[in-house]
Design a protein around this motif. Sequence first.
Motif, PDB file in Angstrom:
ATOM      1  N   ILE A   1       0.833  -1.204   0.000  1.00 12.41           N
ATOM      2  CA  ILE A   1       0.000   0.000   0.000  1.00 12.41           C
ATOM      3  C   ILE A   1       0.868   1.256   0.000  1.00 12.41           C
ATOM      4  CG2 ILE A   1      -1.726   1.327   1.310  1.00 12.41           C
ATOM      5  CD1 ILE A   1      -2.834  -1.253   2.352  1.00 12.41           C
ATOM      6  N   GLU A   2       0.449   2.225  -0.807  1.00 13.09           N
ATOM      7  CA  GLU A   2       1.129   3.522  -0.846  1.00 13.09           C
ATOM      8  C   GLU A   2       0.221   4.581  -0.267  1.00 13.09           C
ATOM      9  OE1 GLU A   2       3.389   3.110  -5.081  1.00 13.09           O
ATOM     10  OE2 GLU A   2       2.534   5.067  -4.553  1.00 13.09           O
ATOM     11  N   CYS A   3       0.803   5.505   0.447  1.00 15.79           N
ATOM     12  CA  CYS A   3      -0.005   6.595   0.999  1.00 15.79           C
ATOM     13  C   CYS A   3       0.896   7.792   1.277  1.00 15.79           C
ATOM     14  CB  CYS A   3      -0.679   6.120   2.285  1.00 15.79           C
ATOM     15  SG  CYS A   3      -1.794   7.331   2.990  1.00 15.79           S
ATOM     16  N   ARG A   4       0.354   8.979   1.054  1.00 13.88           N
ATOM     17  CA  ARG A   4       1.095  10.203   1.380  1.00 13.88           C
ATOM     18  C   ARG A   4       0.953  10.519   2.857  1.00 13.88           C
ATOM     19  NH1 ARG A   4       2.742  13.517  -2.463  1.00 13.88           N
ATOM     20  NH2 ARG A   4       2.271  12.948  -4.604  1.00 13.88           N
TER      21      ARG A   4
ATOM     22  N   LEU B   1     -14.880  -0.957  -5.070  1.00 14.20           N
ATOM     23  CA  LEU B   1     -15.159  -1.741  -3.861  1.00 14.20           C
ATOM     24  C   LEU B   1     -14.750  -3.204  -4.029  1.00 14.20           C
ATOM     25  CD1 LEU B   1     -18.733  -0.373  -3.005  1.00 14.20           C
ATOM     26  CD2 LEU B   1     -16.565   0.290  -1.953  1.00 14.20           C
ATOM     27  N   MET B   2     -14.113  -3.508  -5.180  1.00 16.48           N
ATOM     28  CA  MET B   2     -13.769  -4.901  -5.470  1.00 16.48           C
ATOM     29  C   MET B   2     -12.926  -5.490  -4.345  1.00 16.48           C
ATOM     30  SD  MET B   2     -12.422  -6.695  -8.835  1.00 16.48           S
ATOM     31  CE  MET B   2     -10.961  -5.794  -9.201  1.00 16.48           C
ATOM     32  N   HIS B   3     -11.881  -4.761  -3.963  1.00 19.51           N
ATOM     33  CA  HIS B   3     -11.004  -5.222  -2.903  1.00 19.51           C
ATOM     34  C   HIS B   3     -11.226  -4.327  -1.696  1.00 19.51           C
ATOM     35  CE1 HIS B   3      -7.591  -7.508  -1.482  1.00 19.51           C
ATOM     36  NE2 HIS B   3      -7.192  -6.404  -0.887  1.00 19.51           N
ATOM     37  N   TYR B   4     -11.198  -4.908  -0.496  1.00 17.20           N
ATOM     38  CA  TYR B   4     -11.444  -4.100   0.697  1.00 17.20           C
ATOM     39  C   TYR B   4     -10.410  -2.981   0.843  1.00 17.20           C
ATOM     40  CZ  TYR B   4     -11.665  -2.320   5.367  1.00 17.20           C
ATOM     41  OH  TYR B   4     -11.754  -1.451   6.434  1.00 17.20           O
ATOM     42  N   SER B   5     -10.884  -1.778   1.115  1.00 20.33           N
ATOM     43  CA  SER B   5     -10.005  -0.670   1.457  1.00 20.33           C
ATOM     44  C   SER B   5     -10.789   0.241   2.416  1.00 20.33           C
ATOM     45  CB  SER B   5      -9.589   0.079   0.192  1.00 20.33           C
ATOM     46  OG  SER B   5      -8.728   1.138   0.541  1.00 20.33           O
ATOM     47  N   THR B   6     -10.116   0.730   3.456  1.00 23.30           N
ATOM     48  CA  THR B   6     -10.819   1.441   4.533  1.00 23.30           C
ATOM     49  C   THR B   6     -11.696   2.584   4.033  1.00 23.30           C
ATOM     50  OG1 THR B   6      -8.791   1.054   5.793  1.00 23.30           O
ATOM     51  CG2 THR B   6     -10.484   2.398   6.838  1.00 23.30           C
ATOM     52  N   GLU B   7     -11.102   3.453   3.210  1.00 21.72           N
ATOM     53  CA  GLU B   7     -11.801   4.693   2.847  1.00 21.72           C
ATOM     54  C   GLU B   7     -13.115   4.493   2.103  1.00 21.72           C
ATOM     55  OE1 GLU B   7      -8.559   7.017   1.068  1.00 21.72           O
ATOM     56  OE2 GLU B   7      -9.528   8.758   1.988  1.00 21.72           O
TER      57      GLU B   7
ATOM     58  N   GLU C   1     -11.584   6.917  -8.063  1.00 20.66           N
ATOM     59  CA  GLU C   1     -10.432   6.360  -7.354  1.00 20.66           C
ATOM     60  C   GLU C   1      -9.332   7.395  -7.126  1.00 20.66           C
ATOM     61  OE1 GLU C   1      -9.342   2.346  -7.923  1.00 20.66           O
ATOM     62  OE2 GLU C   1     -11.240   1.832  -8.887  1.00 20.66           O
ATOM     63  N   ARG C   2      -9.341   8.476  -7.924  1.00 21.78           N
ATOM     64  CA  ARG C   2      -8.330   9.515  -7.716  1.00 21.78           C
ATOM     65  C   ARG C   2      -8.530  10.243  -6.393  1.00 21.78           C
ATOM     66  NH1 ARG C   2      -9.325  12.873 -12.998  1.00 21.78           N
ATOM     67  NH2 ARG C   2     -11.403  12.299 -12.262  1.00 21.78           N
ATOM     68  N   SER C   3      -9.738  10.142  -5.845  1.00 23.98           N
ATOM     69  CA  SER C   3      -9.998  10.857  -4.593  1.00 23.98           C
ATOM     70  C   SER C   3      -9.551  10.045  -3.377  1.00 23.98           C
ATOM     71  CB  SER C   3     -11.488  11.168  -4.473  1.00 23.98           C
ATOM     72  OG  SER C   3     -12.193   9.981  -4.170  1.00 23.98           O
ATOM     73  N   LEU C   4      -9.161   8.787  -3.578  1.00 17.93           N
ATOM     74  CA  LEU C   4      -8.783   7.941  -2.447  1.00 17.93           C
ATOM     75  C   LEU C   4      -7.316   8.176  -2.082  1.00 17.93           C
ATOM     76  CD1 LEU C   4     -10.571   4.678  -3.607  1.00 17.93           C
ATOM     77  CD2 LEU C   4     -11.431   6.438  -2.050  1.00 17.93           C
TER      78      LEU C   4
ATOM     79  N   ILE D   1      -5.446   6.192  -0.121  1.00 15.68           N
ATOM     80  CA  ILE D   1      -4.707   4.938   0.030  1.00 15.68           C
ATOM     81  C   ILE D   1      -4.715   4.211  -1.308  1.00 15.68           C
ATOM     82  CG2 ILE D   1      -4.822   2.669   1.122  1.00 15.68           C
ATOM     83  CD1 ILE D   1      -4.363   4.405   3.377  1.00 15.68           C
ATOM     84  N   LYS D   2      -3.532   3.813  -1.783  1.00 16.86           N
ATOM     85  CA  LYS D   2      -3.476   3.056  -3.038  1.00 16.86           C
ATOM     86  C   LYS D   2      -2.908   1.668  -2.765  1.00 16.86           C
ATOM     87  CE  LYS D   2      -4.077   6.800  -5.889  1.00 16.86           C
ATOM     88  NZ  LYS D   2      -5.168   7.292  -5.012  1.00 16.86           N
ATOM     89  N   ILE D   3      -3.703   0.638  -3.070  1.00 15.18           N
ATOM     90  CA  ILE D   3      -3.189  -0.722  -2.940  1.00 15.18           C
ATOM     91  C   ILE D   3      -2.506  -1.050  -4.261  1.00 15.18           C
ATOM     92  CG2 ILE D   3      -3.780  -3.149  -2.582  1.00 15.18           C
ATOM     93  CD1 ILE D   3      -6.233  -2.178  -1.008  1.00 15.18           C
ATOM     94  N   THR D   4      -1.185  -1.243  -4.235  1.00 18.26           N
ATOM     95  CA  THR D   4      -0.477  -1.445  -5.499  1.00 18.26           C
ATOM     96  C   THR D   4      -0.230  -2.922  -5.793  1.00 18.26           C
ATOM     97  OG1 THR D   4       1.619  -1.103  -4.350  1.00 18.26           O
ATOM     98  CG2 THR D   4       0.663   0.804  -5.454  1.00 18.26           C
ATOM     99  N   ASP D   5      -0.325  -3.770  -4.772  1.00 20.89           N
ATOM    100  CA  ASP D   5      -0.104  -5.196  -5.022  1.00 20.89           C
ATOM    101  C   ASP D   5      -0.771  -6.006  -3.916  1.00 20.89           C
ATOM    102  OD1 ASP D   5       0.759  -7.455  -6.282  1.00 20.89           O
ATOM    103  OD2 ASP D   5       2.867  -7.282  -5.674  1.00 20.89           O
ATOM    104  N   ILE D   6      -1.240  -7.216  -4.282  1.00 16.64           N
ATOM    105  CA  ILE D   6      -1.822  -8.117  -3.293  1.00 16.64           C
ATOM    106  C   ILE D   6      -1.069  -9.439  -3.384  1.00 16.64           C
ATOM    107  CG2 ILE D   6      -3.900  -9.390  -2.635  1.00 16.64           C
ATOM    108  CD1 ILE D   6      -5.478  -6.969  -3.837  1.00 16.64           C
TER     109      ILE D   6
END
Lengths: 263, 403
Positions: free
Chosen positions: A168-171, B138-144, B253-256, B258-263
């Motif tokens: 995960i990446e985050c600023r 919403l495909m993969h869980y993410s808090t925001e 998605e640009r407004s999120l 947190i970016k999940i880059t790999d699972i």
Amino acid sequence: MDIVVCIKQVPEITEVKIDPVTNTLVREGVPSIVNPFDEFALEEAIRIKEKSGGTVTVVTMGPPQAKEALLRCLAMGADKAMHLTDRMFAGSDTLATAYTLALAIRKLKFDLIFCGKQAIDGDTAQVAASLAEKLGIPQITYIKKVDVDEKNRKIVVHRETDEGYEVIECRFPVLLTAIKGLNEPRLPSVMGIISAKKKEIKTLGAADIATTAESEKFGLKGSPTYVEKIFAPTPPSSGLMFTGDESSSVKKLIQHMISDKVL
Amino acid sequence: MISVLQECTGCGLCVRACPFAAIKVDTDKDKKIAEIILESCTLCGSCVNVCPVHAIKIEREKTEINQGDHKDIWIFAEQHEKRIRNVVFELLGKGRELADECGEKLCAVLLGNGISELIKPLSEYGADKVYVVDCEALMHYSTEPYTNVFTGLITKYKPNILLFGATSNGRDLAPRIASRLNIGLTADCTKLEIVGEKQLLQTRPAFGGNIMASILTRTFPQMATVRPNVMKRKEPDRKKEAVIEKVNVKIDERSLRIKITDIVKEIKGVGLNIEEAEIIVSCGRGIGSPENIKCVEELASALGAAVGGSRAVVDAGWLPHHQQVGQTGKTVAPKIYIAIGISGAIQHLVGMQTSDVIIAINNDPEAPIFKVATYGIVGDLFKVVPVLANEFREVLKQRSKTM
């Protein structure tokens, strides 16, 4: 890099018992420690600071004796400590705790906040996420690896999931919760213990961080959940023991499991 | 109440962040300012979090201490890669009882992408109604995005009780939502019952299971996370069809943040995760060397069980950390827990002592693990384990023949 680490002083759980007569917790004489998960959080913060400079501030909310826990954190290498202590904070549930911490932390400058995954006494794992929401910053829980990219003011972390992990990446700013495996926390050195005594521990009460209206949300009054009762769990009934020849023990075990409808 | 303050610069970040398309910025006007489309707004709070100048304020009704129009029991139907987590069926089982007792509906809340085939099992296991939010983000869980959408649903439909499985993601999401709504939340419950006026009495272990606490909540919805493997699922009713309520959202998605880059998937061996497993075969220092984990895995595969380990085994690097049971690892409560060569330090016991049945195998009759064991075998584990694996295989083979 300015990092805030939230810690909690907890009793060593092995020693906590319920008084069978009064049905309350017996805490006298129980040794206290820094919550083990918080030590992973602090260790990581100190390592980041050692690499990129900046400050590490430890924050705790708790009774006067929680100062001992802060001293240990300063001895490990934190620069400053903040101790939120006031009788008005007593009886806080996780929401009231997060609210109180947020009021105090908002006054600090920070890029990262580290917390332990959960405290070993309450085991709720709720304060960190509630705090992140109160501060309006993202949270990433269950962190087992952190890389800081200071130039771009962002982090890349590994978050443990039930199946493996996510990258995960985050600023900045972001709140992270640490799990075991993130690092191996150091023991305070003799020099660390000596220098800790010279470091600043700021003690703040309700009036120092909140207006009268805000103080309404502290402690028992500000807690939407309350404990109706506590009780000792039913002790496990003593089990069946099989000794002697291993193969016949296994046969007996299987028979009992079948007749007890376990199998 | 939601309001936009003077500080608004009309930057439009909130427009992008709003999942319910309830904000617009009128570019024709002299001063650009965000406008809330009140009939679409669910007060989910996504905009408040992203506003760089803190110009959006939500005043929530002074904590909702009256049940008022709060009704129905909601279950978070957590799915992972289009598979519903086991704990969801357990929650539906318990939720059914609570709903019948309150005379309210049992509803499942399903978030994901391409998940329509998951609605049927939710109905069959007890849901009267399924709220479905189907969206790529919403495909993969993410808090925001999960918090934003879920909070919006809660403020719009006002449930009385809201339950989450105490999984990694359930325990990440529930406190974030509760904090946003300023409501109570009880963690990792092992017992739920209705008392008084549709009040939820939530019982949970604390201090590593040395103490039990029963908790009530003054706010609504009454929220709790529930420990997996504790509640019982009901027999499915294949004919039952829940009412489906689709809720449309749009997530940019640009407004999120947190970016999940790999699972990355890591679960090896039998491939079961210990928090969800009904049977766990766990090993300790007594197995002596990493090669001997094979015989433990053999037994696990005979039973379709997950493999766990004590801290000693994980610290030695013989098993990965996510398989560790105990205070600094995971708390588990399977139907059957088999402890092999585990002495039973208190830090281990607190992670597994609420299991239904505990079988301990150890050569030391004084080992503390025997104090919590339902069945104990004192003996050489290298003699016991292979025989046990064979016996289990036999029993299961017999059973499948007679079925």
